[in-house]
Scaffold this active site. Structure first.
Site: not given
Ligand SMILES: NC(=O)CC[C@H](N)C(=O)O
Length: 202
Positions: A83, A172, A174
């Site tokens: 991002c 994202h 994560e």
């Protein structure tokens, strides 16, 4: 193996814990927060996390790491940008407040889906990985992927790209509890390692 996560702002801890969760007895991997050159030098790869690209960019400049990371990425050091991290690695951002490093040949547009409220989760299909729940938060849009390989599209727009040792995505990974994309990055690092030691057998 050590993976540095650029630790100025953004999803730093989330990347570190995802990296630590894929460590195995036969493959020790540790994520660490890095803010200095010497710390990055001690790592086998670098993640530039999502967050606020203007803030991360400013701090990269303040810490004198802009040219250093750019040259390393261009020279073959494995770097993953998520991002805001991809905005920093891009060739074109259309925004003077964040000059892209040109480590991956994409033109990107910040906040192109709209405001925070236009954030969403969507199942996407990634080349070499398969299905993945992508979390888009005030995500940028890749308008053109130039010479980069597109690993995934959403609505005909590239959302994940690769140029050799550099990968980037507009979402994202994560924040999903899924580790496939981080493991993919480890494979890139392992590939770089075998090439740099002259092992071309794989
Ligand atoms: N989740 C993110 O990293 C969003 C990026 C942010 N909107 C920016 O342009 O910096």
């Amino acid at each position: 193996m050590k993976i540095g996560v650029l630790g100025y702002q953004g999803d730093v801890e989330e990347h570190i814990s995802t990296i630590n969760s894929i460590s195995k007895p036969d493959r020790n991997v540790r994520g660490m927060r890095v803010t200095k050159r010497s710390e990055i030098d001690a790592c086998d790869g670098l993640i530039i996390p999502g967050g606020e690209s203007t803030t991360i960019y400013k701090l990269i400049l303040e810490y004198g790491l802009y040219d250093y990371i750019k040259e390393k990425a261009v020279d073959g050091f494995p770097v993953m940008g998520t991002c805001a991290g991809l905005i920093i690695l891009a060739a074109e951002t259309g925004d003077d407040r964040v000059r892209g490093m040109g480590a991956v040949d994409v033109s990107i547009r910040r906040n192109a889906y709209g405001r925070q409220i236009n954030s969403f989760i969507k199942e996407i299909n990634i080349k070499g990985i398969g299905s993945f729940p992508a979390v888009f938060i005030r995500a940028p849009v890749i308008d053109s992927a130039g010479t980069a390989d597109v690993l995934s599209y959403d609505d005909e727009k590239p959302v994940m790209v690769r140029r050799g040792n550099v990968i980037g995505m507009t979402f994202h990974p994560e924040l999903t509890g899924k580790t496939n994309i981080h493991e993919y990055f480890l494979h890139i690092i392992e590939g770089e390692r075998s090439t740099s030691t002259g092992d071309l057998s794989r």
